[in-house]
Motif scaffolding. Structure first.
Motif, short mmCIF file in Angstrom:
data_model
loop_
_atom_site.label_atom_id
_atom_site.label_comp_id
_atom_site.label_asym_id
_atom_site.label_seq_id
_atom_site.Cartn_x
_atom_site.Cartn_y
_atom_site.Cartn_z
N THR A 188 0.78 -1.11 0.11
CA THR A 188 -0.11 0.09 0.03
C THR A 188 0.94 1.24 -0.08
O THR A 188 2.17 1.09 0.37
N ALA A 189 0.25 2.35 -0.54
CA ALA A 189 0.89 3.53 -0.26
C ALA A 189 -0.18 4.93 -0.06
O ALA A 189 -1.26 4.87 -0.83
N ALA A 193 2.60 8.03 -4.73
CA ALA A 193 1.61 7.64 -5.70
C ALA A 193 1.59 5.84 -5.75
O ALA A 193 0.58 5.46 -6.06
N HIS A 194 2.72 5.49 -5.33
CA HIS A 194 2.71 4.02 -5.60
C HIS A 194 3.84 3.64 -4.44
O HIS A 194 4.40 4.14 -3.81
N ASN A 199 11.14 -0.31 -5.67
CA ASN A 199 10.48 0.58 -6.55
C ASN A 199 11.21 1.64 -6.96
O ASN A 199 11.83 2.47 -6.00
N VAL A 201 9.73 5.70 -8.54
CA VAL A 201 8.36 6.08 -9.07
C VAL A 201 8.85 7.44 -9.86
O VAL A 201 9.24 8.43 -9.05
#
Ligand SMILES: NC(=O)c1ccc[n+]([C@@H]2O[C@H](COP(=O)([O-])OP(=O)(O)OC[C@H]3O[C@@H](n4cnc5c(N)ncnc54)[C@H](OP(=O)(O)O)[C@@H]3O)[C@@H](O)[C@H]2O)c1
Length: 344
Positions: A188-189, A193-194, A199, A201
């Motif tokens: 979840t974030a 945004a992600h 990752n 972004v």
């Protein structure tokens, strides 16, 4: 001894400001701290636990310097009112005032002379402040036609909440990794945004009509303003940025390509960067020495290295890599250096 106030003292930048005031032996009494509410305490090394008071203009009246480390909306509403009641200046960390004609946008090593007599001074965007430490000396020595920046920005750019979301997300993300390197289960974030763990972004701040994000356009506008040009005018270097969030905590990294006015041999550029204040040259590829967020974290200087002739622009082109602790150079350190200049 000067009297200082910090508004937003419980946040990522506000806490850092206390540490920088102490490390630079800023000649002040225990700073007065303000937040959106009272009943909180912030630990400081030199002055012990300090109480946080709810902000009011009366509360900061008569102080020599007030640092604002709250939101842009807060600055829009209160910065001028506070400037009217302080003795020397207000230093604002938000983006709200940076492009105002009557507000200098200052990196002290570059345009610190603008601090003298200014009641309201803006601290640049963190990405800009780190890049300009290398760009300004190159601009002075060789001139700049074009600047292309690609960033690798730490979670701290999104404040205390951003750092918390990255740290809290790492263990759940680790548990979701399968043997083949794929992930199962949802991450979840909220702040980003992600999900940020494992990752990258390419999205910081809001997208604009031209396809750039606001963060990217800040780098364009603010770089031009600090170098003395109209931020949105045609004069001066053309600046383009792609801003990317990565799962590091505090220090931003930036790959920078420049096209200069005059030929700029890489060795001559390294000499220029070695002499520039606020920079540490880390450029010995044979010894695996180059800037990295791990080594830049907690340091006042911005690291610069990987300086090489750019094979697209030839003798007028350079590639370089910079890393800087963005809570320090990108915020608290730069703000305290501004206050020192204003008081000098
Ligand atoms: N993070 C960075 O690296 C960075 C770099 C450059 C510039 N900036 C800018 O610096 C500012 C602060 O960033 P941050 O990352 O430190 O944010 P943060 O961690 O979210 O902290 C925000 C602070 O603002 C305070 N605040 C909020 N509303 C307030 C109000 N009405 N009156 C008084 N205080 C209020 C909060 O106090 P409470 O806890 O009491 O709510 C908190 O102390 C922002 O404008 C940001 O864009 C940040």
């Amino acid at each position: 001894m000067h009297r200082v106030g910090v508004v937003g003292a419980t946040g990522a930048v506000g806490r850092e400001l206390l540490g920088v005031l102490e490390k630079r032996e800023f000649p002040c009494e225990a700073p007065l701290l303000f937040g959106s509410k009272g009943g909180q305490t912030v630990e400081s090394g030199k002055w012990g636990p300090l109480d946080v008071s709810p902000f009011s203009v009366e509360g900061v009246s008569g102080l020599d310097v007030v640092f604002l480390a709250a939101s842009g909306d807060f600055a829009k509403e209160y910065a001028d009112k506070i400037a009217a009641v302080v003795k020397t200046c207000v230093v604002d960390n938000s983006s709200a005032l940076r492009l105002r004609d009557d507000v200098p946008l200052v990196v002290p090593e570059v345009n610190g002379h603008l601090c003298k007599g200014a009641k309201l001074i803006a601290n640049p965007n963190c990405t800009t402040a780190i890049a300009i430490m290398a760009l300004a000396p190159i601009f002075a020595a060789f001139g700049l036609r074009k600047v292309v920046v690609s960033t690798y920005q730490a979670a701290s750019g999104a404040g205390a909440a951003g750092m918390r979301e990255l740290r809290d997300g790492i263990t759940p993300a680790l548990q979701n990794i399968k043997d083949d390197g794929c992930f199962e289960g949802a991450s979840t974030a909220e702040v980003f945004a992600h999900p940020l763990p494992f990752n990258v972004v390419p999205h910081i701040d809001k997208f604009q009509a031209n396809g750039y994000t606001k963060e990217e356009m800040k780098v364009t506008w603010e770089t031009k303003k600090i170098l003395g040009f109209d931020p949105k005018g045609d004069d001066g270097p053309k600046v383009s940025c792609t801003a990317v969030r990565i799962p590091t905590l505090r220090a931003h990294s930036e790959a920078i390509t420049v096209e200069t006015e005059k030929p700029c041999p890489a060795a001559a550029c390294l000499d220029v960067l070695s002499d520039a204040p606020g920079l540490t040259v880390k450029d010995d590829p044979g010894d695996n020495l180059y800037p990295m967020p791990l080594t830049a974290t907690g340091a006042f200087d911005v690291e610069v290295g990987r300086v090489r002739q750019n094979i697209v622009f030839g003798e007028n082109g350079l590639d370089l890599f910079v890393c800087g602790d963005q809570l320090l150079r990108g915020a608290a350190l730069n703000a305290v250096l501004i206050a020192e200049k204003a008081l000098s």
